[in-house]
Design a protein around this motif. Structure first.
Motif, PDB file in Angstrom:
ATOM      1  N   SER A  12       0.777  -1.214   0.079  1.00 17.53           N
ATOM      2  CA  SER A  12      -0.044   0.040  -0.018  1.00 17.53           C
ATOM      3  C   SER A  12       0.871   1.310  -0.026  1.00 17.53           C
ATOM      4  CB  SER A  12      -0.930  -0.069   1.379  1.00 17.53           C
ATOM      5  OG  SER A  12      -1.890  -0.961   1.338  1.00 17.53           O
ATOM      6  N   VAL A  13       0.560   2.053  -0.947  1.00 18.48           N
ATOM      7  CA  VAL A  13       1.396   3.436  -0.913  1.00 18.48           C
ATOM      8  C   VAL A  13       0.300   4.516  -1.329  1.00 18.48           C
ATOM      9  CG1 VAL A  13       3.550   2.254  -1.923  1.00 18.48           C
ATOM     10  CG2 VAL A  13       1.664   3.326  -3.581  1.00 18.48           C
ATOM     11  N   ALA A  17       3.419   8.628  -4.471  1.00 17.91           N
ATOM     12  CA  ALA A  17       4.718   7.932  -3.716  1.00 17.91           C
ATOM     13  C   ALA A  17       5.568   7.084  -4.841  1.00 17.91           C
ATOM     14  CB  ALA A  17       4.284   7.260  -2.372  1.00 17.91           C
ATOM     15  N   ALA A  19       6.293   3.225  -5.614  1.00 11.16           N
ATOM     16  CA  ALA A  19       6.280   1.846  -5.333  1.00 11.16           C
ATOM     17  C   ALA A  19       7.306   1.075  -5.696  1.00 11.16           C
ATOM     18  CB  ALA A  19       4.818   1.574  -5.874  1.00 11.16           C
ATOM     19  N   SER A  79       2.918   7.272  -8.056  1.00 15.32           N
ATOM     20  CA  SER A  79       1.904   6.113  -8.159  1.00 15.32           C
ATOM     21  C   SER A  79       0.625   6.771  -8.325  1.00 15.32           C
ATOM     22  CB  SER A  79       2.124   5.302  -7.111  1.00 15.32           C
ATOM     23  OG  SER A  79       3.284   4.559  -7.047  1.00 15.32           O
ATOM     24  N   VAL A 107      -2.758   1.562  -4.356  1.00 15.97           N
ATOM     25  CA  VAL A 107      -2.299   3.163  -4.446  1.00 15.97           C
ATOM     26  C   VAL A 107      -3.554   3.861  -3.866  1.00 15.97           C
ATOM     27  CG1 VAL A 107      -1.559   5.224  -5.769  1.00 15.97           C
ATOM     28  CG2 VAL A 107      -0.854   2.938  -6.340  1.00 15.97           C
TER      29      VAL A 107
END
Lengths: 109, 121
Positions: A12-13, A17, A19, A79, A107
């Motif tokens: 999970s990002v 961000a 990944a 992302s 995301v």
């Protein structure tokens, strides 16, 4: 037996961000390496492939290969929620592809 | 880029019947086609490799008499699931390898069809 290992996740990002998806493989004779993205219920689609050690960049995606460590990774910059999918690492020996089980990426907006 | 057309996309059949899945390469000649099966939350598992004009090579554990593969031309391969049972319900995907690597046409060697969701009731 040829093996391709991936962390199943989910990873999970937050949106925007980076990944980082990782993959290791067992067959030192592997010649080329592929990253596929698969949305639920759909067929895999090719994102990138890499043959040589080092980095290969294509837009927001960077594939990294280290044959000595038998390691390949995929970085996704900036992302987006639309990147949420399962990412499959595939390794080619002589003619066939061996797939990992995939890493689910989520995301969040 | 290279396109592989796979039909049908979804099929529901009764137990004991046979189902044929077609895979066509639309803008290139595929010397080799691969058939995969994917169960929910699992990776793609190679079932067999077919070369145009010769018998398919099946992976260990895959019954060749149950999963009939025909690769009669450079653009068409078919997979027939014979006497299907509920445990055969899965997502079947074909992949074609181009006759030559043509990077300028976006053919990197392996192109997947859109998949067939088979449900046996």
């Amino acid at each position: 037996q040829k093996e391709v290992e991936q962390n199943s996740g989910p990873l999970s990002v937050p949106e925007g961000a980076i990944a980082s998806l990782n993959c290791t493989y067992s067959d030192r004779g592997s010649q080329s390496f592929f990253w596929y993205r698969q949305y639920s219920g759909k067929s895999p689609e090719l994102i990138m492939f890499i043959y040589s050690n080092g980095d290969k960049e294509d837009g927001r995606f960077t594939a990294q290969l280290n044959k000595a460590s038998q390691y390949v990774s995929l970085l996704i910059r900036d992302s987006q929620p639309s990147d949420s999918a399962t990412y499959l690492c595939a390794v080619r020996g002589y003619s066939t592809l061996t797939f990992g089980k995939g890493t689910m990426l989520l995301v969040s907006p | 880029g290279a396109v592989v057309s796979q039909h049908p996309s979804r099929v529901i059949c009764k137990s004991g019947t046979s189902v044929k899945i077609e895979c066509r390469s639309l803008d290139f000649q595929a010397t080799t086609m691969f058939w995969y099966r994917q169960f929910p939350k699992q990776s793609l598992m190679l079932m067999a490799t077919s070369n145009e004009g010769s018998k398919a090579t099946y992976e260990q554990g895959v019954e060749k008499d149950k999963f009939l593969i025909n690769h009669a031309s450079l653009t068409l391969s078919t997979l027939t699931v014979t006497s299907a049972h509920p445990e055969d319900s899965s997502f079947y995907i074909c992949s074609a390898r181009a006759q030559a690597y043509r990077r300028d046409r976006g053919i990197y060697g392996y192109t997947f069809g859109s998949g067939t969701r088979l449900t046996v009731v």
